[in-house]
Design a protein around this motif. Structure first.
Motif, PDB file in Angstrom:
ATOM      1  N   SER A 100       0.865  -1.302  -0.027  1.00 20.33           N
ATOM      2  CA  SER A 100       0.037   0.148  -0.103  1.00 20.33           C
ATOM      3  C   SER A 100       0.769   1.216   0.156  1.00 20.33           C
ATOM      4  O   SER A 100       1.984   1.249   0.554  1.00 20.33           O
ATOM      5  N   ASN A 101       0.287   2.281  -0.332  1.00 23.07           N
ATOM      6  CA  ASN A 101       0.869   3.780  -0.328  1.00 23.07           C
ATOM      7  C   ASN A 101      -0.225   4.624   0.078  1.00 23.07           C
ATOM      8  O   ASN A 101      -0.556   5.389  -0.483  1.00 23.07           O
ATOM      9  N   ALA A 102      -0.391   4.380   1.445  1.00 24.21           N
ATOM     10  CA  ALA A 102      -1.354   5.099   2.236  1.00 24.21           C
ATOM     11  C   ALA A 102      -0.721   6.084   3.235  1.00 24.21           C
ATOM     12  O   ALA A 102       0.572   5.652   3.519  1.00 24.21           O
ATOM     13  N   GLY A 103      -1.279   6.935   3.920  1.00 25.52           N
ATOM     14  CA  GLY A 103      -0.632   7.846   4.781  1.00 25.52           C
ATOM     15  C   GLY A 103       0.504   8.525   4.137  1.00 25.52           C
ATOM     16  O   GLY A 103       0.445   8.905   2.972  1.00 25.52           O
ATOM     17  N   ILE A 104       1.313   8.868   4.906  1.00 27.63           N
ATOM     18  CA  ILE A 104       2.641   9.549   4.590  1.00 27.63           C
ATOM     19  C   ILE A 104       3.533   8.828   3.729  1.00 27.63           C
ATOM     20  O   ILE A 104       4.452   9.415   3.220  1.00 27.63           O
ATOM     21  N   ASN A 105       3.097   7.262   3.344  1.00 30.04           N
ATOM     22  CA  ASN A 105       3.947   6.807   2.468  1.00 30.04           C
ATOM     23  C   ASN A 105       3.996   7.453   0.886  1.00 30.04           C
ATOM     24  O   ASN A 105       4.920   7.341   0.242  1.00 30.04           O
ATOM     25  N   VAL A 106       2.943   8.412   0.726  1.00 32.87           N
ATOM     26  CA  VAL A 106       2.851   9.030  -0.623  1.00 32.87           C
ATOM     27  C   VAL A 106       4.147   9.837  -0.686  1.00 32.87           C
ATOM     28  O   VAL A 106       4.474  10.222  -1.707  1.00 32.87           O
ATOM     29  N   LEU A 107       4.683  10.364   0.335  1.00 31.38           N
ATOM     30  CA  LEU A 107       6.003  10.947   0.233  1.00 31.38           C
ATOM     31  C   LEU A 107       7.190  10.289  -0.051  1.00 31.38           C
ATOM     32  O   LEU A 107       8.027  10.746  -0.483  1.00 31.38           O
ATOM     33  N   TYR A 108       7.228   9.002   0.240  1.00 30.70           N
ATOM     34  CA  TYR A 108       8.216   8.188  -0.318  1.00 30.70           C
ATOM     35  C   TYR A 108       8.034   7.574  -1.477  1.00 30.70           C
ATOM     36  O   TYR A 108       8.963   6.929  -2.245  1.00 30.70           O
ATOM     37  N   SER A 109       6.862   7.323  -1.653  1.00 29.81           N
ATOM     38  CA  SER A 109       6.494   6.510  -2.922  1.00 29.81           C
ATOM     39  C   SER A 109       7.061   6.961  -4.334  1.00 29.81           C
ATOM     40  O   SER A 109       6.645   7.778  -4.739  1.00 29.81           O
ATOM     41  N   GLY A 110       7.732   5.890  -5.031  1.00 32.48           N
ATOM     42  CA  GLY A 110       8.031   6.361  -6.363  1.00 32.48           C
ATOM     43  C   GLY A 110       6.791   5.970  -7.146  1.00 32.48           C
ATOM     44  O   GLY A 110       6.599   6.603  -8.384  1.00 32.48           O
ATOM     45  N   THR A 111       5.821   5.191  -6.807  1.00 33.63           N
ATOM     46  CA  THR A 111       4.556   4.960  -7.526  1.00 33.63           C
ATOM     47  C   THR A 111       3.753   6.192  -7.569  1.00 33.63           C
ATOM     48  O   THR A 111       3.324   6.503  -8.561  1.00 33.63           O
ATOM     49  N   VAL A 112       3.571   7.005  -6.299  1.00 40.89           N
ATOM     50  CA  VAL A 112       2.809   8.083  -6.306  1.00 40.89           C
ATOM     51  C   VAL A 112       3.724   9.229  -6.805  1.00 40.89           C
ATOM     52  O   VAL A 112       2.908   9.931  -7.625  1.00 40.89           O
ATOM     53  N   ALA A 113       4.894   9.253  -7.052  1.00 37.77           N
ATOM     54  CA  ALA A 113       5.689  10.281  -7.602  1.00 37.77           C
ATOM     55  C   ALA A 113       5.643  10.220  -9.356  1.00 37.77           C
ATOM     56  O   ALA A 113       5.530  11.335  -9.778  1.00 37.77           O
ATOM     57  N   ALA A 114       5.679   8.866  -9.550  1.00 33.83           N
ATOM     58  CA  ALA A 114       5.340   9.129 -11.105  1.00 33.83           C
ATOM     59  C   ALA A 114       3.882   9.541 -11.657  1.00 33.83           C
ATOM     60  O   ALA A 114       3.786  10.164 -12.533  1.00 33.83           O
ATOM     61  N   ALA A 115       3.000   9.252 -10.773  1.00 30.99           N
ATOM     62  CA  ALA A 115       1.662   9.853 -11.097  1.00 30.99           C
ATOM     63  C   ALA A 115       1.659  11.096 -10.877  1.00 30.99           C
ATOM     64  O   ALA A 115       1.088  12.278 -11.660  1.00 30.99           O
ATOM     65  N   VAL A 116       2.487  11.943  -9.918  1.00 33.66           N
ATOM     66  CA  VAL A 116       2.552  13.229  -9.650  1.00 33.66           C
ATOM     67  C   VAL A 116       3.216  13.964 -10.729  1.00 33.66           C
ATOM     68  O   VAL A 116       2.877  15.038 -11.213  1.00 33.66           O
TER      69      VAL A 116
END
Length: 256
Positions: A100-116
């Motif tokens: 999962s990439n919930a909570g503050i994990n979004v700040l570390y996640s490469g998955t979320v970073a690609a979407a950003v």
């Protein structure tokens, strides 16, 4: 519909393969993803080394899948949009992440970073992650569920640059209870390190993979995910604290 698919687990990850199979029902899918795993790479980009790129094909050797990039997830999206794709995608999907990439994990996640990164370019972007217990990983089931969520998001014709974070619960815990649209939990996780000494007497540390949110707060993504819900959180990359902006402007900061 033209779909750009990327991730941070690497182009050969089973989560990406499963999600690609489902997204092909929605449109033309082109993959541009890291050649190797880039978990927790965050929004780092490559500046001091060349970005080597290789074409990737299906096992038959003739069906083109996309490109493997020896770089970070954000690098992949940049190259896809600026160099590799002949036409811009209608949507950028990042995932399906193993974990999962919930909570503050979004700040570390490469998955979320690609979407950003995709949202930077004014494209609708969706990060998709599957929670799992490290014993059973139902990527095929997760991909089918992700497709249903993605279809519903896109059916609303979100504005250009819209950014969504989708987390899927552990499917083996039982039936998924529904979908909840909730804010990101911003409480810190409890983390620890395993301290060891190598044969030469040097101390080193392994980050313990088991960590939890000590203050999960009701009505946030972390809590709902643990309760068996799919969570959808709209994100933005404007980090300005607008609530305090007027206060700081009134401080009269100056050079003396």
């Amino acid at each position: 519909m033209r779909i750009l698919l990327t991730n941070d687990d690497g182009i050969y990850a089973p989560g990406l393969r499963a999600l690609r199979n489902e997204l092909k029902h929605l449109g033309d899918v082109t993959v541009v993803a890291p050649a190797t795993e880039q978990s927790a790479a965050g929004h780092s980009v490559t500046l001091l080394n060349p970005l080597l790129v290789s074409e990737v094909f299906e096992d038959d050797g003739t069906t083109f899948i996309g490109w493997a990039v020896e770089g970070r997830p954000a690098d992949c999206v940049k190259l896809a949009l600026l160099e590799l794709l002949p036409d811009p995608p209608d949507v950028i999907i990042s995932g399906m992440n193993a974990g999962s990439n919930a909570g503050i994990n979004v700040l570390y996640s490469g998955t979320v970073a690609a979407a950003v990164e995709g949202a930077f370019f004014r494209r609708t972007a969706i990060a998709v992650s599957l929670e799992y217990d490290k014993k059973i990983e139902d990527f095929a089931g997760g991909a089918r569920l992700a497709r249903r969520v993605i279809e519903q998001i896109l059916a609303r014709n979100p504005a250009a640059g819209s950014l969504f974070n989708v987390n899927l619960p552990v499917l083996e815990r039982g039936p998924v209870r529904g979908i909840k649209v909730l804010p990101q939990n911003v409480s810190p996780y409890q983390e620890k390190f395993d301290r060891r000494v190598n044969p030469r007497g040097r101390t080193y540390f392994w980050a313990d993979p088991e960590f939890r949110c000590a203050d999960p707060h009701p009505d946030t993504d972390v809590t709902a995910l643990a309760e068996g819900y799919v969570t959808v959180t709209p994100l933005k990359f404007d980090l300005t604290d607008h609530a305090r902006l007027a206060e700081l402007q009134g401080w009269g900061l100056e050079l003396t």
